[in-house]
Design an enzyme around this catalytic site. Structure first.
Site, short mmCIF file in Angstrom:
data_model
loop_
_atom_site.label_atom_id
_atom_site.label_comp_id
_atom_site.label_asym_id
_atom_site.label_seq_id
_atom_site.Cartn_x
_atom_site.Cartn_y
_atom_site.Cartn_z
N MET A 135 0.07 15.49 6.01
CA MET A 135 -1.26 15.61 5.38
C MET A 135 -2.24 14.67 6.07
O MET A 135 -3.31 15.08 6.50
CB MET A 135 -1.16 15.23 3.89
N GLU A 138 6.26 13.69 -6.67
CA GLU A 138 6.29 12.73 -5.57
C GLU A 138 6.01 11.32 -6.11
O GLU A 138 6.68 10.35 -5.75
CB GLU A 138 5.27 13.10 -4.49
N GLN A 176 15.26 -24.44 -15.83
CA GLN A 176 14.71 -23.51 -16.83
C GLN A 176 13.67 -22.57 -16.19
O GLN A 176 13.58 -21.40 -16.55
CB GLN A 176 14.07 -24.31 -17.98
C1 LIG Z 1 5.02 4.09 5.93
C2 LIG Z 1 4.06 5.20 5.63
C3 LIG Z 1 4.54 6.48 5.44
C4 LIG Z 1 3.65 7.54 5.19
N1 LIG Z 1 4.14 8.82 5.11
C5 LIG Z 1 3.26 9.86 5.03
C6 LIG Z 1 3.72 11.22 5.11
O1 LIG Z 1 4.92 11.48 5.20
N2 LIG Z 1 2.80 12.20 5.10
C7 LIG Z 1 1.45 11.97 5.01
O2 LIG Z 1 0.69 12.92 5.01
N3 LIG Z 1 0.98 10.70 4.92
C8 LIG Z 1 1.85 9.64 4.94
N4 LIG Z 1 1.39 8.34 4.89
C9 LIG Z 1 -0.05 8.11 4.76
C10 LIG Z 1 -0.47 7.55 3.41
O3 LIG Z 1 -0.35 8.53 2.40
C11 LIG Z 1 -1.90 7.03 3.56
O4 LIG Z 1 -1.85 5.89 4.40
C12 LIG Z 1 -2.54 6.67 2.23
O5 LIG Z 1 -2.80 7.83 1.46
C13 LIG Z 1 -3.85 5.90 2.39
O6 LIG Z 1 -4.70 6.54 3.29
P1 LIG Z 1 -5.36 5.69 4.48
O7 LIG Z 1 -4.29 4.97 5.21
O8 LIG Z 1 -6.24 6.61 5.25
O9 LIG Z 1 -6.25 4.59 3.76
P2 LIG Z 1 -7.76 4.77 3.31
O10 LIG Z 1 -7.93 6.04 2.58
O11 LIG Z 1 -8.65 4.53 4.49
O12 LIG Z 1 -7.93 3.56 2.28
C14 LIG Z 1 -8.32 2.23 2.65
C15 LIG Z 1 -8.56 1.44 1.36
O13 LIG Z 1 -9.66 2.02 0.65
C16 LIG Z 1 -9.26 2.26 -0.69
N5 LIG Z 1 -9.91 3.46 -1.24
C17 LIG Z 1 -10.00 4.68 -0.68
N6 LIG Z 1 -10.68 5.51 -1.49
C18 LIG Z 1 -11.00 4.79 -2.60
C19 LIG Z 1 -11.69 5.08 -3.82
N7 LIG Z 1 -12.15 6.30 -4.08
N8 LIG Z 1 -11.85 4.09 -4.73
C20 LIG Z 1 -11.36 2.84 -4.49
N9 LIG Z 1 -10.71 2.51 -3.36
C21 LIG Z 1 -10.51 3.47 -2.43
C22 LIG Z 1 -7.74 2.51 -0.61
O14 LIG Z 1 -7.13 2.34 -1.87
C23 LIG Z 1 -7.35 1.45 0.41
O15 LIG Z 1 -7.23 0.21 -0.24
C24 LIG Z 1 2.26 7.27 5.08
C25 LIG Z 1 1.78 5.97 5.24
C26 LIG Z 1 2.66 4.94 5.51
C27 LIG Z 1 2.10 3.56 5.72
#
Ligand SMILES: Cc1cc2nc3c(=O)[nH]c(=O)nc-3n(C[C@H](O)[C@H](O)[C@H](O)COP(=O)(O)OP(=O)(O)OC[C@H]3O[C@@H](n4cnc5c(N)ncnc54)[C@H](O)[C@@H]3O)c2cc1C
Length: 267
Positions: free
Chosen positions: A7, A128, A165
């Protein structure tokens, strides 16, 4: 077959509707897939990947579909496994699609499911998220178990660390909170089996149990002293592994947004 679900993209994680990968339908009913994905669990080992792509880019979430893509398909390449803080036994990598030709049958669910990919994803999210919460409780219980063993045998000032403790109260508090988490997760599992687990409740489980997991790991590392910083100890690896639980599967901030939506606080 090893499976993966793709995704996330470099510019679209939390904001999944912003994905740019496209799978455009051709005159013969086949599709041509272009774009890239990142942070994909099992990406490197995968034999079969479910790819989320736009089939009608102008329609936003309503123009999204799911495709089955097999490793070895021309135009599909995998990046090298990414270097991570934890979860080192599991691979996470980038995937690239360069004019990948997909037959009509690659559309998951058949022709009726065109442009309905987002709905399918949303339907499966509670399960999930609950899986992540279950993992959080299991990891927390394991961490408390390792720590109990450690503090009983580690001697300081002529007595076991367990004799303080502070140590006992810390472990008592953690054990209590993890039991509370276990009860909630059991309730969610019951609801899931009855097909009644809604997204907001599953989001509560994911956010609260993974926050608790990180709190447990931190306290257990502390009770291990310097040993808690050494990779040879399971608590150190569990501490590193725990951190991502608050990030993937939807960040805990996004979970809170989902919960407030369920409370009628947001559209
Ligand atoms: C080890 C690992 C495995 C993964 N496996 C998969 C997988 O198999 N398939 C897949 O598709 N993805 C996978 N992911 C991706 C993962 O789902 C995303 O990293 C996650 O959804 C966050 O997206 P981003 O990294 O783009 O962060 P961003 O969306 O850029 O977020 C950055 C920060 O902004 C905050 N933020 C964003 N929007 C808002 C909001 N509306 N309000 C408040 N705060 C907000 C977030 O909480 C975060 O703190 C994986 C990631 C990791 C690290």
């Amino acid at each position: 077959m090893v499976g993966a679900i793709a995704m996330t993209e470099p510019a679209a994680g939390s904001d999944l509707q912003g994905i740019k990968s496209t799978a455009m339908v051709q005159a013969d009913g086949s599709f041509v897939l272009n774009g890239s994905k990142t942070y994909i669990t099992n990406g490197w080992h995968s034999d079969l990947v479910i790819v989320v792509a736009k089939t009608n880019p102008a329609a936003g979430a309503k123009g999204t579909s799911l495709f089955l893509l097999e490793a070895g398909t021309p135009g599909f390449t995998k990046g090298k496994p990414l270097k991570k803080l934890g979860l080192k036994a599991q691979d996470t990598c980038e995937l690239f699609f360069d004019n990948v030709r997909l037959p009509a049958e690659a559309l998951l669910g058949g022709a009726d499911m065109i442009n309905k990919g987002f709905i399918c994803l949303m339907e499966q999210l509670p399960w999930e998220r609950l899986q992540i919460a279950i993992g959080a409780v299991a990891a927390s219980l394991a961490a408390i178990g390792w720590t109990v063993d450690f503090v009983k045998q580690r001697q300081v000032f002529g007595q076991a660390v367990a004799a303080f403790q502070h140590t006992r109260f810390t472990l008592a508090e953690l054990q209590t909170e993890v039991q509370i988490a276990q009860v909630f997760v059991d309730k969610c599992t019951e609801l899931l089996l009855l097909d009644k687990l809604d997204t907001a409740t599953a989001s509560m489980a994911k956010y609260w149990c993974t926050d608790l997991q990180c709190k447990v790991m931190d306290a257990c590392v502390q009770l291990h002293g310097g040993s808690g910083f050494m990779w040879e100890y399971p608590i150190t690896r569990a501490y590193a592994d725990a951190r991502v639980q608050r990030i993937y599967g939807g960040t805990n901030e996004i979970m809170k947004e989902v919960i407030t939506r369920g409370m009628g606080l947001m559209q």
